[in-house]
Design an enzyme around this catalytic site. Structure first.
Site, short mmCIF file in Angstrom:
data_model
loop_
_atom_site.label_atom_id
_atom_site.label_comp_id
_atom_site.label_asym_id
_atom_site.label_seq_id
_atom_site.Cartn_x
_atom_site.Cartn_y
_atom_site.Cartn_z
N CYS A 2 0.85 -1.18 0.00
CA CYS A 2 0.00 0.00 0.00
C CYS A 2 0.88 1.24 0.00
O CYS A 2 1.87 1.31 0.72
CB CYS A 2 -0.95 0.10 1.19
SG CYS A 2 -2.16 -1.21 1.23
N ARG A 27 4.04 -0.59 -4.74
CA ARG A 27 3.74 -1.05 -3.40
C ARG A 27 2.41 -1.80 -3.33
O ARG A 27 2.07 -2.39 -2.30
CB ARG A 27 3.68 0.14 -2.43
CG ARG A 27 4.96 0.93 -2.37
CD ARG A 27 4.79 2.13 -1.46
NE ARG A 27 4.67 1.72 -0.08
CZ ARG A 27 5.69 1.63 0.77
NH1 ARG A 27 6.89 1.93 0.37
NH2 ARG A 27 5.50 1.26 2.01
N TRP A 76 -2.63 -2.77 -1.70
CA TRP A 76 -2.36 -4.20 -1.79
C TRP A 76 -3.27 -4.82 -0.75
O TRP A 76 -3.09 -4.62 0.46
CB TRP A 76 -0.88 -4.49 -1.48
CG TRP A 76 -0.51 -5.92 -1.70
CD1 TRP A 76 -0.17 -6.50 -2.89
CD2 TRP A 76 -0.43 -6.95 -0.72
NE1 TRP A 76 0.12 -7.83 -2.70
CE2 TRP A 76 -0.03 -8.14 -1.38
CE3 TRP A 76 -0.65 -7.01 0.66
CZ2 TRP A 76 0.15 -9.36 -0.72
CZ3 TRP A 76 -0.47 -8.23 1.32
CH2 TRP A 76 -0.07 -9.38 0.63
N ASN A 100 -1.77 2.44 5.45
CA ASN A 100 -0.86 1.36 5.08
C ASN A 100 -0.52 0.59 6.35
O ASN A 100 -0.01 1.18 7.30
CB ASN A 100 0.41 1.97 4.45
CG ASN A 100 1.51 0.93 4.25
OD1 ASN A 100 1.22 -0.25 4.08
ND2 ASN A 100 2.75 1.37 4.25
N GLY A 101 -0.81 -0.71 6.35
CA GLY A 101 -0.52 -1.52 7.55
C GLY A 101 -1.71 -2.42 7.86
O GLY A 101 -2.62 -2.56 7.03
N GLU A 480 17.82 -18.03 -6.82
CA GLU A 480 17.42 -16.68 -7.24
C GLU A 480 16.86 -16.71 -8.66
O GLU A 480 15.84 -16.08 -8.95
CB GLU A 480 18.63 -15.74 -7.13
CG GLU A 480 18.38 -14.32 -7.57
CD GLU A 480 17.33 -13.56 -6.77
OE1 GLU A 480 16.81 -14.11 -5.78
OE2 GLU A 480 17.00 -12.44 -7.17
N LYS A 484 13.06 -15.53 -9.72
CA LYS A 484 12.79 -14.50 -10.72
C LYS A 484 11.78 -15.01 -11.75
O LYS A 484 10.81 -14.35 -12.07
CB LYS A 484 14.06 -14.09 -11.48
CG LYS A 484 15.17 -13.42 -10.73
CD LYS A 484 14.85 -12.12 -10.11
CE LYS A 484 14.32 -12.28 -8.71
NZ LYS A 484 14.54 -11.21 -7.81
N GLU A 487 8.20 -15.71 -10.38
CA GLU A 487 7.57 -14.48 -9.88
C GLU A 487 6.96 -13.65 -11.01
O GLU A 487 5.87 -13.12 -10.87
CB GLU A 487 8.67 -13.67 -9.17
CG GLU A 487 8.21 -12.36 -8.60
CD GLU A 487 9.35 -11.61 -7.89
OE1 GLU A 487 10.48 -12.14 -7.83
OE2 GLU A 487 9.10 -10.51 -7.41
N HIS A 503 17.30 -37.96 -5.82
CA HIS A 503 16.67 -38.48 -4.60
C HIS A 503 15.18 -38.20 -4.60
O HIS A 503 14.56 -38.09 -3.54
CB HIS A 503 17.37 -37.89 -3.38
CG HIS A 503 18.82 -38.27 -3.31
ND1 HIS A 503 19.24 -39.53 -3.00
CD2 HIS A 503 19.93 -37.56 -3.62
CE1 HIS A 503 20.56 -39.59 -3.07
NE2 HIS A 503 21.01 -38.40 -3.45
N LYS A 602 5.89 -4.59 -3.64
CA LYS A 602 7.33 -4.46 -3.46
C LYS A 602 7.73 -4.48 -2.00
O LYS A 602 8.71 -5.10 -1.61
CB LYS A 602 7.79 -3.15 -4.11
CG LYS A 602 9.26 -2.89 -3.99
CD LYS A 602 9.96 -3.14 -5.30
CE LYS A 602 11.45 -3.14 -5.20
NZ LYS A 602 12.02 -4.40 -5.68
C1 F6R Z 1 11.88 -11.00 -5.36
C2 F6R Z 1 11.71 -9.94 -4.38
C3 F6R Z 1 11.40 -10.32 -2.99
C4 F6R Z 1 12.16 -9.41 -1.99
C5 F6R Z 1 11.68 -9.70 -0.57
C6 F6R Z 1 12.45 -8.89 0.45
O1 F6R Z 1 12.17 -10.50 -6.62
O2 F6R Z 1 11.82 -8.78 -4.69
O3 F6R Z 1 11.66 -11.65 -2.75
O4 F6R Z 1 13.52 -9.66 -2.13
O5 F6R Z 1 10.33 -9.40 -0.47
O6 F6R Z 1 12.25 -7.52 0.31
P1 F6R Z 1 13.21 -6.50 0.99
O7 F6R Z 1 14.58 -6.70 0.41
O8 F6R Z 1 12.66 -5.16 0.68
O9 F6R Z 1 13.23 -6.81 2.47
#
Ligand code: F6R
Length: 607
Positions: A2, A27, A76, A100-101, A480, A484, A487, A503, A602
């Site tokens: 949010c 956000r 969000w 937000n929260g 990672e 990516k 996601e 296994h 985000k």
């Molecule tokens: C994946 C991604 C998330 C963040 C995670 C932590 O692409 O962006 O997995 O890495 O939500 O977020 P931060 O780094 O802001 O604590």
């Protein structure tokens, strides 16, 4: 999670609010809305969906607002599905708020207010706050806010307007972030600097429990006892263009291409006389020598950077490192003591799970070192020591440059711990540091080979599911790569230690299942090559990512991505680039919303 904004000044505010919300859309993008002082009324316009699809067309269909003050929100969803009715701002005509929260005790508040004659329309926790403000309001907005926040449990950043206090905005926060921007004859609020940077670089950080009373001419800050507080004006050290898309089709692609400069900016100031230098945060060799354990904690990509950190710190410094998912850390009752170092990694510095882990570490009395991108964020402020990654704003929900600079920090830390513990000499540290500084050029070489990632993407775009495999650091990295891809392209993928495949997981391999095998570690190459053979002989389509100095696997692979060679331990920083770009182009080919993948936000400010 949010985004909230607010404006009071002399300009028409609707467009300013909508543009600021667009900057915060990363956000959350389930719905958006604004509420403005419209003559003697508070007028609210809100709509489900992304701003360009919901709020903007709705506003365009209305007569233009001439209002010069208001608040806005991009959501969000937590409580209540994405819908017009659950969108913010929420109020009753006398008071309107954006939030937000999460308010944990909203049910109790709702029950209390229902008994006092209030009705509720939405399923949100926020409506309980709006109506409680109304209940507590007797003409004095500050009094209503102080009484209301005293009742709230949970996390909140609130922007509040009262119909009777024209063009005045109030803000208060606990746990969720909020800033107050100061312009020339105009003032702003925002969840972060991105929202206001095109208007001003000057801002105040609102601290826990502080209340801001804002008019176009300035702001007065109060504590919960109504005492006036003096606060220091901060200045953002980046400008609006850093948060603009600058002609790229997506922020993700822009941010991938920014990695060489982000790496240089982050590393250069932390190297003195060829050695890693942590003096800015006060972490000394003496301290590093004495810690019993090092914990590294983060979520998602930040945690993946920590896993690379574990491999290299343990390898170089022979010191035990425990990596934890922040969401599990607190609840597994870890064997943490005051003699340990806890390294907290976070791009946003606001991730709720990571903050909880930091709180626990602080409570135990362990030393805490935050590696954070957003200056002044909660984690940066609450850790005992902080070092900032200097990646600039990361707008795409999918983290790329933040991961890379976090990982780069892991190297500096590993070299420093190893030197402090005497497992490597000064000459070796200097040589490693020099080679680390050569990585940005190798990253650039990878970025310049976009065509080959597009070819790989065209092979992956119709897959239902795929596997990433690797050994050692390649396994750490493949986690990672897998994150990516799933996601942003919505293709199911898993990363597996290549040796673990047989296994159980190898039973998933059948004709045409793509396997992305990463093999950048010389010592493990032959073993990974055998695992590639195993999947190939069972029908897999193999995409092989290895360094250019390694032998070819010929017919065992369907597509080969060659990387410029670096010392093995440094290879994750190079090899991550093709993984990011393969994910990117696959998502583009599948017509996915690359920068705003479904269901995500985000900054994840709820546990
Ligand atoms: C994946 C991604 C998330 C963040 C995670 C932590 O692409 O962006 O997995 O890495 O939500 O977020 P931060 O780094 O802001 O604590």
């Amino acid at each position: 999670m949010c985004g909230i904004v607010g404006y009071t000044g002399e300009r028409e505010c609707a467009g300013i609010l909508v543009n600021a919300l667009k900057k915060l859309e990363y956000r959350g993008y389930d719905s958006a809305g604004i509420a403005v002082f419209d003559g003697d009324r508070l007028s609210t316009v809100k709509a489900k969906g992304k701003i360009s699809e919901g709020l903007e067309p709705r506003l365009a269909a209305l007569p233009r607002f001439t209002a010069t003050a208001g608040i806005g929100h991009t959501r969000w969803a937590t409580h209540g599905e994405p819908s017009d009715i659950n969108s913010h701002p929420i109020g009753n005509g006398r008071v309107s708020i954006v939030h937000n929260g999460i308010i944990e005790n909203y049910r109790r508040i709702k029950e209390f207010l229902t008994e006092h004659g209030y009705g509720f329309e939405s399923e949100t926790d926020t409506e309980a706050v709006a109506k409680l403000l109304d209940y507590n309001y007797n003409g004095d907005p500050l009094d209503a806010i102080i009484k209301t926040v005293a009742e709230l449990e949970g996390a909140y950043a609130l922007g509040i307007i009262f119909r009777e206090h024209k063009n005045r905005i109030f803000a208060v926060r606990k746990a969720s972030p909020l800033i107050v921007g100061q312009g020339d004859g105009e003032m702003f609020i925002g969840s972060d600097v991105t929202a206001i940077i095109e208007h001003t670089k000057n801002y105040y950080l609102l601290e826990q429990g502080e209340i801001a009373d804002i008019t176009k001419d300035g702001v007065t800050f109060y504590d919960v006892h109504r005492n006036v507080i003096q606060k220091e004006l901060q200045q953002a050290d980046w400008d609006a263009s850093a948060a603009e898309i600058c002609g790229f089709p997506h922020f993700m692609l822009k941010e991938i291409t920014e990695q060489p400069s982000a790496l240089k900016k982050t590393l250069a100031p932390r190297i003195k006389d060829g050695m890693p230098d942590f003096s800015e945060c006060g972490l000394t060799d003496e301290m590093l020598k004495n810690y019993h354990h090092i914990y590294i904690i983060g979520c998602g990509s930040a945690m993946h950077a920590g896993i690379v950190g574990k491999y290299i710190i343990e390898g170089l410094a022979r010191t035990p490192v425990i990596v934890d998912m922040a969401s599990e850390f607190k609840y597994r009752n870890p064997l943490l003591t005051k003699d340990d170092l806890v390294v907290i990694i976070s791009q946003s510095g606001e991730t709720a799970d990571t903050k909880e882990a930091l709180n626990l570490a602080n409570k135990v009395g362990a030393d805490t070192l935050a590696i954070v991108n957003v200056v002044g964020s909660s984690i940066a402020r609450e850790a005992k020591m902080v070092m900032y990654t200097l990646a600039g704003p990361e707008i795409s929900v999918c983290s790329t440059k933040a991961y890379t600079v976090q990982t780069a920090f892991m190297y500096l830390l590993a070299f420093k711990v190893a030197y402090a513990r005497g497992t490597i000499s000064e000459e070796e540290v200097k040589q490693l540091t020099k080679e680390l500084m050569e990585i940005p050029d190798k990253v650039q070489i990878c970025i310049d080979k976009q065509e080959q990632y597009q070819k790989v993407a065209s092979r992956l775009m119709s897959a239902d599911s795929l596997l990433y495999i690797g050994r050692g650091l390649d396994y750490a990295l493949s986690m990672e790569g897998s994150l990516k891809l799933k996601e942003i392209s919505y293709i199911h993928s898993e990363s597996y230690a290549a040796g673990e495949l047989k296994h159980g997981t190898i039973s998933l391999i059948e004709e045409g299942v793509p396997v992305i095998a990463v093999a950048t570690q010389q010592e493990l190459f032959a073993k990974t090559a055998s695992n590639v053979k195993e999947v190939k002989s069972r029908g897999a389509t193999v995409i092989f990512i290895c360094t250019e100095n390694m032998p070819s696997l010929g017919g065992d692979v369907d597509y080969e991505v060659l990387l410029p060679a670096a010392r093995d331990i440094l290879m994750p920083l190079v090899a991550v680039v093709p993984l990011q770009l393969i994910a990117y182009y696959t998502a583009v080919l599948r017509n996915c919303d690359v920068d705003r993948p479904r269901n995500l936000a985000k900054s994840v400010t709820v546990e």
